[in-house]
Design a protein around this motif. Structure first.
Motif, mmCIF file in Angstrom:
data_model
loop_
_atom_site.group_PDB
_atom_site.id
_atom_site.type_symbol
_atom_site.label_atom_id
_atom_site.label_comp_id
_atom_site.label_asym_id
_atom_site.label_seq_id
_atom_site.Cartn_x
_atom_site.Cartn_y
_atom_site.Cartn_z
ATOM 1 N N ASN A 76 0.968 -1.078 0.063
ATOM 2 C CA ASN A 76 -0.107 -0.043 0.114
ATOM 3 C C ASN A 76 1.114 1.086 -0.019
ATOM 4 O O ASN A 76 1.472 1.567 0.976
ATOM 5 N N THR A 81 1.426 6.110 -4.548
ATOM 6 C CA THR A 81 0.864 5.199 -5.690
ATOM 7 C C THR A 81 0.381 6.251 -6.735
ATOM 8 O O THR A 81 0.645 5.736 -7.999
ATOM 9 N N GLU A 100 -1.079 -4.730 -5.274
ATOM 10 C CA GLU A 100 -1.142 -3.227 -4.772
ATOM 11 C C GLU A 100 -2.546 -3.392 -3.968
ATOM 12 O O GLU A 100 -3.504 -3.810 -4.410
ATOM 13 N N HIS A 102 -5.080 -1.234 -1.232
ATOM 14 C CA HIS A 102 -5.657 0.166 -0.722
ATOM 15 C C HIS A 102 -6.928 -0.181 0.020
ATOM 16 O O HIS A 102 -7.804 -0.943 -0.213
ATOM 17 N N SER A 116 -2.893 5.050 -10.940
ATOM 18 C CA SER A 116 -1.838 4.683 -10.344
ATOM 19 C C SER A 116 -0.332 4.221 -11.090
ATOM 20 O O SER A 116 -0.684 3.441 -12.137
ATOM 21 N N VAL A 118 1.797 2.371 -9.770
ATOM 22 C CA VAL A 118 2.065 1.224 -9.243
ATOM 23 C C VAL A 118 1.294 -0.063 -9.941
ATOM 24 O O VAL A 118 1.929 -1.067 -10.386
ATOM 25 N N SER A 125 -4.504 -5.756 -8.343
ATOM 26 C CA SER A 125 -4.754 -4.862 -7.151
ATOM 27 C C SER A 125 -5.972 -5.092 -6.337
ATOM 28 O O SER A 125 -7.098 -5.787 -6.978
#
Ligand code: DQA
Length: 146
Positions: A76, A81, A100, A102, A116, A118, A125
């Motif tokens: 995270n 990000t 990833e 969140h 993002s 990432v 994600s």
């Protein structure tokens, strides 16, 4: 043979979880989430190593160290990000699975959170499930590692 470890990495401001904007991030602390992840990992045969930093370089150093020490990364990155191409590049140099994670759903928030940097270097994600995301991320990682 020793059990594999997965690096659980948290970026800036996430040390404040529990008291930081609880209406968005909930009231559980970072320690609570690390315990959730560790207990789920334990049940699935691997260990969690946890690092939190408010500093981009420290996060990059942890990702570099993971190249030798960890089978996967759950990250995270906080607000990094949306901006850190340096974290993107460090993750791109890691060979194992990357998840990833969140707590909130950044796509449902301010427009600047919808990018993002990432995601393009992540295997997948998990966003928007609050603290339950830690269990979901560990389950996904367990599948990726077998
Ligand atoms: C976050 C979402 C980011 O946009 C924000 O900057 C955070 C937390 C989340 O877990 O929902 O610090 O990564």
């Amino acid at each position: 043979m020793s059990r594999p470890t997965v690096l659980l990495l948290h970026g800036p401001n996430l040390n404040l979880l529990g008291s930081r904007e609880p209406e968005i991030y909930g009231t559980a602390t970072l320690d609570d989430h690390v315990q959730t992840a560790s207990a789920s990992a334990e049940a699935r045969g691997f260990d969690i190593a946890h690092v939190q930093s408010n500093h981009e370089g420290a996060l990059i150093d942890a990702i570099h160290a993971a190249r030798q020490n960890h089978a996967g990364i759950i990250i995270n990155p906080g607000a990094f990000t949306h901006s850190s191409w340096a974290i993107h590049d460090a993750l791109a140099a890691f060979d194992g699975p990357i998840i990833e994670l969140h707590l909130s759903n950044p796509d449902a928030r301010e427009p600047w959170r919808r990018t993002s940097v990432v995601s393009p270097v992540s295997t997948g994600s998990i966003s928007g499930f609050g603290g339950d995301g830690y269990r979901l991320a560990v389950e996904a990682m367990a599948t990726l590692l077998t």
